[in-house]
Design a protein around this motif. Structure first.
Motif, PDB file in Angstrom:
ATOM      1  N   THR A  47       0.835  -1.201   0.000  1.00  0.00           N
ATOM      2  CA  THR A  47       0.000   0.000   0.000  1.00  0.00           C
ATOM      3  C   THR A  47       0.871   1.252   0.000  1.00  0.00           C
ATOM      4  OG1 THR A  47      -0.098  -0.139   2.405  1.00  0.00           O
ATOM      5  CG2 THR A  47      -1.951  -1.090   1.183  1.00  0.00           C
ATOM      6  N   PRO A  48       0.299   2.373  -0.402  1.00  0.00           N
ATOM      7  CA  PRO A  48       1.077   3.616  -0.414  1.00  0.00           C
ATOM      8  C   PRO A  48       1.330   4.139   0.995  1.00  0.00           C
ATOM      9  CG  PRO A  48      -1.179   4.042  -1.079  1.00  0.00           C
ATOM     10  CD  PRO A  48      -1.056   2.559  -0.918  1.00  0.00           C
ATOM     11  N   ASP A  49       2.245   5.081   1.073  1.00  0.00           N
ATOM     12  CA  ASP A  49       2.566   5.718   2.346  1.00  0.00           C
ATOM     13  C   ASP A  49       1.704   6.952   2.595  1.00  0.00           C
ATOM     14  OD1 ASP A  49       4.534   3.887   2.944  1.00  0.00           O
ATOM     15  OD2 ASP A  49       6.131   5.073   2.058  1.00  0.00           O
ATOM     16  N   ASP A  50       0.640   7.112   1.838  1.00  0.00           N
ATOM     17  CA  ASP A  50      -0.237   8.255   2.035  1.00  0.00           C
ATOM     18  C   ASP A  50      -1.665   7.872   1.683  1.00  0.00           C
ATOM     19  OD1 ASP A  50      -0.037   8.051  -0.710  1.00  0.00           O
ATOM     20  OD2 ASP A  50       0.456  10.148  -1.057  1.00  0.00           O
ATOM     21  N   ILE A  51      -2.568   8.777   1.987  1.00  0.00           N
ATOM     22  CA  ILE A  51      -3.988   8.591   1.694  1.00  0.00           C
ATOM     23  C   ILE A  51      -4.577   9.980   1.454  1.00  0.00           C
ATOM     24  CG2 ILE A  51      -4.676   8.649   4.143  1.00  0.00           C
ATOM     25  CD1 ILE A  51      -6.768   6.431   3.383  1.00  0.00           C
ATOM     26  N   PRO A  52      -5.510  10.082   0.527  1.00  0.00           N
ATOM     27  CA  PRO A  52      -6.092  11.405   0.282  1.00  0.00           C
ATOM     28  C   PRO A  52      -6.791  11.964   1.522  1.00  0.00           C
ATOM     29  CG  PRO A  52      -6.653   9.884  -1.490  1.00  0.00           C
ATOM     30  CD  PRO A  52      -6.022   9.071  -0.389  1.00  0.00           C
ATOM     31  N   ALA A  53      -6.647  13.277   1.719  1.00  0.00           N
ATOM     32  CA  ALA A  53      -7.365  13.962   2.789  1.00  0.00           C
ATOM     33  C   ALA A  53      -8.852  13.929   2.435  1.00  0.00           C
ATOM     34  CB  ALA A  53      -6.855  15.399   2.905  1.00  0.00           C
ATOM     35  N   PRO A  54      -9.704  13.889   3.418  1.00  0.00           N
ATOM     36  CA  PRO A  54      -9.460  14.204   4.817  1.00  0.00           C
ATOM     37  C   PRO A  54      -9.020  13.027   5.685  1.00  0.00           C
ATOM     38  CG  PRO A  54     -11.806  14.006   4.471  1.00  0.00           C
ATOM     39  CD  PRO A  54     -11.152  13.812   3.119  1.00  0.00           C
ATOM     40  N   ALA A  55      -8.943  11.806   5.137  1.00  0.00           N
ATOM     41  CA  ALA A  55      -8.421  10.698   5.936  1.00  0.00           C
ATOM     42  C   ALA A  55      -6.951  10.968   6.243  1.00  0.00           C
ATOM     43  CB  ALA A  55      -8.592   9.377   5.192  1.00  0.00           C
ATOM     44  N   VAL A  56      -6.490  10.426   7.375  1.00  0.00           N
ATOM     45  CA  VAL A  56      -5.127  10.690   7.841  1.00  0.00           C
ATOM     46  C   VAL A  56      -4.435   9.371   8.139  1.00  0.00           C
ATOM     47  CG1 VAL A  56      -3.770  11.762   9.695  1.00  0.00           C
ATOM     48  CG2 VAL A  56      -5.852  12.881   8.869  1.00  0.00           C
ATOM     49  N   LEU A  57      -3.213   9.219   7.650  1.00  0.00           N
ATOM     50  CA  LEU A  57      -2.387   8.049   7.937  1.00  0.00           C
ATOM     51  C   LEU A  57      -1.858   8.141   9.369  1.00  0.00           C
ATOM     52  CD1 LEU A  57      -0.647   5.561   6.941  1.00  0.00           C
ATOM     53  CD2 LEU A  57       1.080   7.268   6.340  1.00  0.00           C
ATOM     54  N   VAL A  58      -1.927   7.019  10.122  1.00  0.00           N
ATOM     55  CA  VAL A  58      -1.381   6.999  11.482  1.00  0.00           C
ATOM     56  C   VAL A  58      -0.451   5.806  11.667  1.00  0.00           C
ATOM     57  CG1 VAL A  58      -3.272   8.262  12.574  1.00  0.00           C
ATOM     58  CG2 VAL A  58      -3.400   5.771  12.430  1.00  0.00           C
ATOM     59  N   THR A  59       0.519   5.994  12.533  1.00  0.00           N
ATOM     60  CA  THR A  59       1.455   4.937  12.907  1.00  0.00           C
ATOM     61  C   THR A  59       0.809   4.050  13.973  1.00  0.00           C
ATOM     62  OG1 THR A  59       2.393   6.198  14.728  1.00  0.00           O
ATOM     63  CG2 THR A  59       3.389   6.536  12.535  1.00  0.00           C
ATOM     64  N   PRO A  60       1.420   2.909  14.279  1.00  0.00           N
ATOM     65  CA  PRO A  60       0.887   2.086  15.368  1.00  0.00           C
ATOM     66  C   PRO A  60       0.809   2.836  16.703  1.00  0.00           C
ATOM     67  CG  PRO A  60       2.405   0.792  14.047  1.00  0.00           C
ATOM     68  CD  PRO A  60       2.510   2.217  13.566  1.00  0.00           C
ATOM     69  N   GLN A  61       1.812   3.640  16.998  1.00  0.00           N
ATOM     70  CA  GLN A  61       1.796   4.397  18.253  1.00  0.00           C
ATOM     71  C   GLN A  61       0.659   5.430  18.257  1.00  0.00           C
ATOM     72  OE1 GLN A  61       4.450   3.877  16.280  1.00  0.00           O
ATOM     73  NE2 GLN A  61       5.905   2.740  17.541  1.00  0.00           N
ATOM     74  N   GLU A  62       0.453   6.088  17.129  1.00  0.00           N
ATOM     75  CA  GLU A  62      -0.639   7.068  17.038  1.00  0.00           C
ATOM     76  C   GLU A  62      -1.997   6.374  17.128  1.00  0.00           C
ATOM     77  OE1 GLU A  62       1.482  10.497  14.268  1.00  0.00           O
ATOM     78  OE2 GLU A  62       0.727   8.666  13.309  1.00  0.00           O
ATOM     79  N   ALA A  63      -2.112   5.199  16.506  1.00  0.00           N
ATOM     80  CA  ALA A  63      -3.366   4.442  16.602  1.00  0.00           C
ATOM     81  C   ALA A  63      -3.644   4.067  18.053  1.00  0.00           C
ATOM     82  CB  ALA A  63      -3.294   3.191  15.726  1.00  0.00           C
ATOM     83  N   ARG A  64      -2.619   3.613  18.763  1.00  0.00           N
ATOM     84  CA  ARG A  64      -2.795   3.244  20.179  1.00  0.00           C
ATOM     85  C   ARG A  64      -3.255   4.450  20.996  1.00  0.00           C
ATOM     86  NH1 ARG A  64       1.518  -0.304  23.087  1.00  0.00           N
ATOM     87  NH2 ARG A  64       2.924   1.086  22.002  1.00  0.00           N
ATOM     88  N   ALA A  65      -2.661   5.609  20.748  1.00  0.00           N
ATOM     89  CA  ALA A  65      -3.056   6.822  21.480  1.00  0.00           C
ATOM     90  C   ALA A  65      -4.496   7.205  21.159  1.00  0.00           C
ATOM     91  CB  ALA A  65      -2.105   7.971  21.143  1.00  0.00           C
TER      92      ALA A  65
END
Length: 192
Positions: A47-65
């Motif tokens: 998969t790509p390292d980005d996604i069209p806005a308004p969706a936002v890509l998050v890391t595992p740590q950001e998802a946990r938070a």
């Protein structure tokens, strides 16, 4: 000499691995819906390292938070049989799905094209789970290298949800940061 060739291959391949979604579409247009841009073929692929806005890509740590702050974990992993019983609305799955603790599993809503039943299934369940609050944070995921979560995150954002987070690495990324997985059952389809 072999080492130099190897390094050159790595350097040349690195931009391909991090190519934005538009480059994925340009290279393989037959894998994408020309109207929506959603991936319709080969869902299990890098998969790509980005996604069209308004969706936002998050890391595992950001998802946990986000989940610790009350975001809804939305698993869009495909059902093994990719079918539900049309009389009962229950999913036919051959293996137990392990997901993020507390996640809701809505199989098949990440396909590039949804049937009317699956579109309604997604809409109705989002409305129920968020109590109609389109500002509720939603962490959308599957497994690493799965376009279904990329599609679903965009589709949900297009429905007017304003805090949609694409957890690109999904359950694989969750395990990488020491997170535990728990059994989850797919939400039944309302066939009435």
């Amino acid at each position: 000499m072999k080492r130099l060739v190897f390094l050159l291959v790595l350097i040349c391949a690195a931009p391909l691995a991090a190519a934005p979604y538009a480059e994925h579409q340009a290279r393989r247009p037959e894998l994408f819906d020309p109207e929506t841009g959603y991936r319709i073929g080969r869902q299990r692929a890098p998969t790509p390292d980005d996604i069209p806005a308004p969706a936002v890509l998050v890391t595992p740590q950001e998802a946990r938070a986000l989940l610790a702050e009350g975001a809804l974990a939305l698993d869009v992993f495909a059902a093994q049989q990719s079918r539900f019983d049309e009389l009962e609305g229950t999913w036919l799955v051959s293996e137990q799905r392990l997901s993020l603790p507390g996640a809701v599993w809505l199989p098949e809503v990440g396909r590039g094209r949804l049937s009317d039943i699956m579109q309604r299934y997604l809409e109705d369940n989002l409305t129920r789970m968020t109590a109609g609050d389109r500002a509720r944070a939603l962490v959308v995921f599957c497994v690493a290298d799965c376009w279904m979560s990329w599609n679903a995150a965009q589709r949900i954002a297009a429905m007017g949800y304003t805090r949609v987070y694409w957890f690109r690495l999904g359950t694989d990324g969750w395990l990488d940061i020491g997170g535990a997985l728990a059994p989850v059952d797919p939400v039944a389809v309302d066939v009435d």
